[in-house]
Write a protein that holds these residues in place. Structure first.
Motif, mmCIF file in Angstrom:
data_model
loop_
_atom_site.group_PDB
_atom_site.id
_atom_site.type_symbol
_atom_site.label_atom_id
_atom_site.label_comp_id
_atom_site.label_asym_id
_atom_site.label_seq_id
_atom_site.Cartn_x
_atom_site.Cartn_y
_atom_site.Cartn_z
ATOM 1 N N ASN A 1 -21.536 110.955 49.257
ATOM 2 C CA ASN A 1 -22.907 111.460 49.237
ATOM 3 C C ASN A 1 -23.769 110.652 48.273
ATOM 4 O O ASN A 1 -24.905 110.280 48.593
ATOM 5 C CB ASN A 1 -22.923 112.941 48.865
ATOM 6 C CG ASN A 1 -22.146 113.797 49.846
ATOM 7 O OD1 ASN A 1 -21.842 113.391 50.958
ATOM 8 N ND2 ASN A 1 -21.810 115.000 49.422
ATOM 9 N N ASP A 2 -23.242 110.378 47.083
ATOM 10 C CA ASP A 2 -23.983 109.579 46.098
ATOM 11 C C ASP A 2 -24.218 108.159 46.594
ATOM 12 O O ASP A 2 -25.260 107.562 46.311
ATOM 13 C CB ASP A 2 -23.252 109.564 44.758
ATOM 14 C CG ASP A 2 -23.288 110.908 44.044
ATOM 15 O OD1 ASP A 2 -24.046 111.805 44.460
ATOM 16 O OD2 ASP A 2 -22.533 111.058 43.050
ATOM 17 N N VAL B 1 -28.020 115.087 50.017
ATOM 18 C CA VAL B 1 -27.054 114.592 51.003
ATOM 19 C C VAL B 1 -25.832 115.496 50.969
ATOM 20 O O VAL B 1 -25.368 115.882 49.891
ATOM 21 C CB VAL B 1 -26.629 113.140 50.708
ATOM 22 C CG1 VAL B 1 -25.611 112.650 51.733
ATOM 23 C CG2 VAL B 1 -27.831 112.215 50.661
ATOM 24 N N TRP B 2 -25.309 115.798 52.144
ATOM 25 C CA TRP B 2 -24.064 116.559 52.231
ATOM 26 C C TRP B 2 -23.246 116.002 53.378
ATOM 27 O O TRP B 2 -23.789 115.560 54.380
ATOM 28 C CB TRP B 2 -24.352 118.042 52.470
ATOM 29 C CG TRP B 2 -23.161 118.892 52.132
ATOM 30 C CD1 TRP B 2 -22.232 119.401 53.004
ATOM 31 C CD2 TRP B 2 -22.759 119.299 50.830
ATOM 32 N NE1 TRP B 2 -21.296 120.097 52.313
ATOM 33 C CE2 TRP B 2 -21.591 120.065 50.975
ATOM 34 C CE3 TRP B 2 -23.287 119.093 49.552
ATOM 35 C CZ2 TRP B 2 -20.924 120.623 49.890
ATOM 36 C CZ3 TRP B 2 -22.632 119.650 48.469
ATOM 37 C CH2 TRP B 2 -21.466 120.406 48.649
ATOM 38 N N SER B 3 -21.944 116.000 53.227
ATOM 39 C CA SER B 3 -21.047 115.535 54.282
ATOM 40 C C SER B 3 -19.842 116.453 54.368
ATOM 41 O O SER B 3 -19.457 117.085 53.386
ATOM 42 C CB SER B 3 -20.605 114.095 54.008
ATOM 43 O OG SER B 3 -19.990 113.988 52.738
ATOM 44 N N ALA B 4 -19.284 116.535 55.564
ATOM 45 C CA ALA B 4 -18.093 117.352 55.801
ATOM 46 C C ALA B 4 -17.304 116.736 56.948
ATOM 47 O O ALA B 4 -17.857 116.007 57.771
ATOM 48 C CB ALA B 4 -18.475 118.787 56.123
ATOM 49 N N ASN B 5 -16.030 117.073 56.990
ATOM 50 C CA ASN B 5 -15.133 116.484 57.978
ATOM 51 C C ASN B 5 -14.278 117.560 58.629
ATOM 52 O O ASN B 5 -13.917 118.543 57.989
ATOM 53 C CB ASN B 5 -14.185 115.483 57.317
ATOM 54 C CG ASN B 5 -14.863 114.600 56.317
ATOM 55 O OD1 ASN B 5 -15.187 115.044 55.227
ATOM 56 N ND2 ASN B 5 -15.088 113.377 56.672
ATOM 57 N N SER B 6 -13.943 117.340 59.893
ATOM 58 C CA SER B 6 -12.911 118.110 60.571
ATOM 59 C C SER B 6 -11.916 117.075 61.096
ATOM 60 O O SER B 6 -12.095 115.880 60.871
ATOM 61 C CB SER B 6 -13.502 118.953 61.701
ATOM 62 O OG SER B 6 -14.000 118.132 62.724
#
Length: 164
Positions: free
Chosen positions: A35-36, A143-148
């Motif tokens: 994100n950074d 900013v944000w992120s995620a995973n499956s």
């Protein structure tokens, strides 16, 4: 004695597999570095566009980005700015408490992971996303992120603070 060891070993493996199967499919890794790095890359793009200010991370915009990231990850028919509840980037930012105007970019990768190159390849060569990233008036960002297991999502929300 050997049969007992084999049975015990099989029982342990089955217990581990059962515990793994019971876990949700979404990975909860700490994506702070990713994100950074998105913020750092936008800073670079802005400065190449002639901007002289520094873009800053805003926790309210980050919350709005998190909400949409989770929505996109959980609802496969969403692939843009409109949420499953009809929300827009602006309405999510307002709900998070942000006062000002926002824009948003969304990156989706059909894999368990996404990296900065994947993100920039989606946004840099998209004229609308590039215009958002290179807009010098966007001085705040979340900013944000995620995973499956089969999908990674990154949402960046860019903000222009309200004039007081």
């Amino acid at each position: 004695m050997a049969r007992l060891a084999v049975r015990t070993g099989v029982a342990v493996v089955l217990a581990v597999l059962a515990g793994t199967a019971a876990r949700p499919a979404t990975a909860h890794a700490d994506n702070k570095r990713l994100n950074d790095s998105v913020v750092a890359n936008v800073y670079t793009i802005q400065h190449h566009a002639g901007c002289t200010g520094n873009i800053k991370i805003d926790p309210l915009l980050q919350r709005a980005a998190e909400w949409h990231t989770d929505d996109v990850l959980e609802n496969r028919d969403i692939n843009g700015d409109i949420g499953s509840d009809g929300s827009t980037p602006q309405s999510r930012a307002v709900a998070a408490g942000f006062r000002g105007t926002v824009a948003e970019t969304v990156a989706i990768n059909p894999a368990v992971a996404i990296n900065g190159i994947d993100i920039l390849n989606q946004w840099y060569y998209d004229p609308a996303a590039f215009a958002i990233m290179s807009d010098c008036a966007n001085t705040l960002m979340g900013v944000w992120s995620a995973n499956s297991l089969d999908r990674s999502v990154v949402v960046a929300v860019y903000g222009k603070p309200a004039q007081t």
